[in-house]
Design an enzyme around this catalytic site. Structure first.
Site, PDB file in Angstrom:
ATOM      1  CB  SER A 291      14.236   5.962   0.958  1.00 43.44           C
ATOM      2  OG  SER A 291      13.750   7.175   0.471  1.00 43.44           O
TER       3      SER A 291
ATOM      4  CB  ILE B  30      -0.985   0.034   1.198  1.00 44.15           C
ATOM      5  CG1 ILE B  30      -0.254  -0.168   2.530  1.00 44.15           C
ATOM      6  CG2 ILE B  30      -2.071  -1.017   1.014  1.00 44.15           C
ATOM      7  CD1 ILE B  30      -1.152  -0.007   3.750  1.00 44.15           C
ATOM      8  N   GLY B  31       2.167   1.107   0.067  1.00 41.39           N
ATOM      9  CA  GLY B  31       3.047   2.268   0.040  1.00 41.39           C
ATOM     10  C   GLY B  31       4.484   1.845  -0.139  1.00 41.39           C
TER      11      GLY B  31
ATOM     12  N   GLY C 161      12.039   0.696   2.216  1.00 42.00           N
ATOM     13  CA  GLY C 161      11.210  -0.504   2.221  1.00 42.00           C
ATOM     14  C   GLY C 161       9.791  -0.197   1.779  1.00 42.00           C
ATOM     15  CE  LYS C 162       8.494  -3.856  -2.249  1.00 45.94           C
ATOM     16  NZ  LYS C 162       8.378  -2.882  -3.343  1.00 45.94           N
ATOM     17  CB  VAL C 163       3.581   0.852   3.977  1.00 42.92           C
ATOM     18  CG1 VAL C 163       2.492   0.725   5.042  1.00 42.92           C
ATOM     19  CG2 VAL C 163       4.624   1.881   4.400  1.00 42.92           C
TER      20      VAL C 163
ATOM     21  CG  ASP D   1       8.983  15.047   5.129  1.00 42.92           C
ATOM     22  OD1 ASP D   1       9.106  15.919   4.243  1.00 42.92           O
ATOM     23  OD2 ASP D   1       8.984  13.824   4.878  1.00 42.92           O
TER      24      ASP D   1
END
EC number: 2.7.11.1
Length: 496
Positions: free
Chosen positions: A172, A168-169, A174-176, A286
């Site tokens: 830099s 789902i995301g 890894g992933k979600v 951010d």
């Protein structure tokens, strides 16, 4: 032939042992994993190996070094391979095998042995670029293997506790992933980071800062919550609230801009979250539409705390150059000291984008955009109220000392006429109906996530480490960079 490491090899001679073993299941298969503790000089780490890997190493070495009479416990053809006495006996035999390997330099310097023990892994070598300040402040006698777990007796966590359903995301490191916990069927967003990439880019401070901030988010309605975190020898796992109303960025792309009442509602919830972070001495740094999620009801949820700066009170400053170009405050671009007011600048930039469809000083050429941020007057086009113009001018003030929020922080935002129609008490208690409902069909609905992510294949490696190196939240962890990462919840939030 029986000789111990002599002085010439004292620096590189490893010490090894197998302190424990554990049973694992993968695709309905059972197997035993042996935890090998390796020490070289001041460095220590764990390697997790199956019997088959010991056997492969043994067969490789016995052909090359027949005179050394190496041996390992034989394979068991009949009987129960999971009998505790058998496993204990096998572990003792494997321990004797690796003890013999490190007695001979020609063996422990052999590429197969070094690979088996992960002796050449960058994460097990000291970093010559480490700040002198960090070296001097570290405790010389502190152990590298202690994990701060909170209350004792909390249960273990591991990747195989989850079914990983969808990407789902992506970031830099890894992933979600959307994950369903096998125990109770609950859905979570699990952020999986590659330790190797984090270490190579020297970003472990940001990862630990993100963890620390997440632990403080529990009591605020507009900040994503961390349920627990754990690690394998290769990866870090954040188990987070699954927020499935989509990114603000996703909805902005689809609708181009928002009506002023809707933008006001989101800006208020964002400001409330930032005010809370500032109250606990954290600067977010951010803020951008990609980091602002909507929950299933349409309320704001801030996420991604990797660039947060801890320990910054209202009068304190910092100087690190970080953030996303479109939303950087002038003082950050100039590399001048900055404070909480960078977040209020970012709030102004996001509010401007919600009202007009683009960030206030946007240009495809980043250098020109920086010049615009530093020198170009704010262009406020028609179509919004006078109070909206006013708050944009005050938030996007180039001099941070004159910016809205510079003196009394969040209180100044609350008291601005733009928010006069809002009850902040009702807002925090979620009593104000959101102006937009994402209309999610259920807790696993992913329609509000970009298909660029959701159509990706879920990597198998997130479910189990390639070397079977599962590290539970209760074991000793030998990786200095991530000591304290694993987190088990307090008793009222136990997940087993």
């Amino acid at each position: 032939m029986q000789r111990d490491c002599i002085m010439d090899y004292k620096e590189s001679c490893p010490s090894v042992s197998i302190p424990s073993s554990d049973e694992h299941r993968e695709k309905k298969k059972r197997f035993t994993v042996y935890k090998v503790l390796v020490s070289v000089g001041r460095s220590e780490w764990f390697v997790f190996r199956r019997y088959a890997e010991f056997d492969k190493l043994y067969n490789s070495l016995k052909k090359q070094f027949p005179a050394m009479a190496l041996k390992i416990p034989a394979k068991r053809i009949f009987g129960d391979n999971f009998d505790p006495d058998f496993i204990k006996q096998r572990r003792a035999g494997l321990n004797e095998f690796i003890q013999n390997l490190v007695r001979y330099p020609e063996l422990y310097n052999h590429p197969d042995v070094r690979a088996f023990l992960q002796m050449d892994s960058p994460r097990h070598q000291s970093d010559p670029s480490e700040d002198e300040d960090e070296r001097s402040t570290s405790k010389p006698h502190s152990t590298s293997r202690n994990i701060n777990l909170g209350p004792t007796g909390n249960p273990h966590a591991k990747p195989t506790d989850f079914d990983f359903l969808k990407v789902i995301g992506k970031g830099s490191f890894g992933k979600v992933l959307l994950a369903k916990r096998k125990l109770d069927g609950k859905f979570y967003a699990v952020k999986v980071l590659q330790k190797k990439i984090v270490l190579n880019r020297k970003e472990q401070k940001h990862i630990m800062a993100e963890r620390n901030v997440l632990l403080k988010n529990v009591k605020h309605p507009f900040l994503v919550g961390l349920h627990y975190s754990f690690q394998t020898t290769e990866k870090l796992y954040f188990v987070l609230d699954f927020v499935n109303g989509g990114e603000l960025f996703f909805h902005l792309q689809r609708e181009r801009s928002f009506p002023e009442p809707r933008a006001r509602f989101y800006a208020a919830e964002i400001a409330s979250a930032l005010g809370y972070l500032h109250s606990i001495k954290i600067v977010y740094r951010d803020l951008k539409p990609e980091n602002i999620l909507l929950d299933s009801m349409g309320h704001v949820v801030l996420t991604d705390f990797g660039l947060c700066k801890e320990g910054i009170a209202i009068s304190d400053t910092t100087t690190t150059f970080c953030g996303t170009p479109e939303y950087l405050a002038p003082e950050v671009i100039r590399k001048q000291p900055y404070d909480n007011t960078v977040d209020w600048w970012c709030l102004g930039a996001v509010l401007y984008e919600m009202l007009y469809g683009l960030p206030p000083f946007y240009c495809r050429d980043v250098a020109e955009m920086y010049d615009n941020i530093l020198h170009k007057p704010l262009n406020l086009r028609p179509g919004v109220s006078l109070t909206a113009w006013s708050i944009l001018e005050e938030l996007l003030e180039k001099n941070r000392q004159n910016r809205l929020g510079a003196k009394e922080d969040f209180l100044e935002i609350q008291n601005h006429p733009f928010f006069e129609s809002l009850s902040w008490t009702d807002l925090v208690q979620k009593k104000i109906p959101p102006p937009f409902n994402p209309n999610v069909a259920g807790p696993d609905d992913i329609r509000n996530f970009d298909a660029v992510f959701t159509e990706e294949t879920v990597p198998y490696s997130v479910c189990v480490s390639s070397d079977y190196s599962i590290v539970n939240a209760s074991v000793l962890e030998a990786d200095d960079a991530f000591v304290g990462f694993s987190y088990a919840p307090p008793s009222e939030d136990l997940f087993l």
